[in-house]
Design a protein around this motif. Sequence first.
Motif, PDB file in Angstrom:
ATOM      1  N   GLU A  32       0.840  -1.204   0.000  1.00 12.33           N
ATOM      2  CA  GLU A  32       0.000   0.000   0.000  1.00 12.33           C
ATOM      3  C   GLU A  32       0.870   1.246   0.000  1.00 12.33           C
ATOM      4  OE1 GLU A  32      -3.276   2.387   2.741  1.00 12.33           O
ATOM      5  OE2 GLU A  32      -2.647   0.373   3.331  1.00 12.33           O
ATOM      6  N   ARG A  35       2.076   1.923  -3.443  1.00  6.66           N
ATOM      7  CA  ARG A  35       1.016   2.493  -4.290  1.00  6.66           C
ATOM      8  C   ARG A  35       0.845   3.990  -4.011  1.00  6.66           C
ATOM      9  NH1 ARG A  35      -1.397  -2.620  -3.146  1.00  6.66           N
ATOM     10  NH2 ARG A  35      -2.607  -1.748  -1.398  1.00  6.66           N
ATOM     11  N   ARG A  39       1.463   7.055  -6.714  1.00 10.14           N
ATOM     12  CA  ARG A  39       0.480   8.101  -7.015  1.00 10.14           C
ATOM     13  C   ARG A  39       1.095   9.489  -6.866  1.00 10.14           C
ATOM     14  NH1 ARG A  39      -3.254   4.645  -4.239  1.00 10.14           N
ATOM     15  NH2 ARG A  39      -3.092   5.880  -2.316  1.00 10.14           N
TER      16      ARG A  39
END
Length: 206
Positions: A32, A35, A39
């Motif tokens: 996570e 990710r 972004r």
Amino acid sequence: MPRGTLIRMHDDLTDDLIGTQAPAHRIGDPAEAIRVLERAVPGLVAYRRAEPAALGWAVPESELGTALPADFKLLAELYPTFVIGDFLSVALPGPGAERGWADGVRDGLETVIRDWWEGGMSIGLPPHPAPGGLLPWGESLHGDVFLWTTTGPGPDAWPVTVASRNGGWWHYEGGVVQFLAELLDGSLEAWGLPDIRTDDVAAPGR
């Protein structure tokens, strides 16, 4: 104040410690955290390996005398060393180069970090392997240093410590990957650091 960030300022600035920042939610899942970083820096994805590299972590962990945080290990398995904004350099071990990476970290410990400690310039934090010692993981191209403070119940709880080139120090109570994401997306107060361009990503040697 940046969104979602808790800030504690230190009253006594004689030791150059500015304060501590903490995420509203500390990300415990390394995938996570990756990710969130991707972004924040979309251009980084161009350098992501198709499959995670099989790195021999036993070598650098033995050389340094400690396990390393899981988020940093996943970052290294997915990415080569990269530079963002022609400023922030994250040196990562690659396949077959694990010992060389550890040697570089040890060189930093035995020169820069020890010199700071012996000169009373490390806000009272000794170099690793002393308990709670400083362990470097990144740097800027202008002399800022990014470290772990090796305290807490284990490596995944280590806070990030920033030693800026202007002498200011501060802590971030989250992992390396989440720190990078929140520094680069503007969630953090970048004490002592310039704005970093996230549209300029390079991977030397690629």
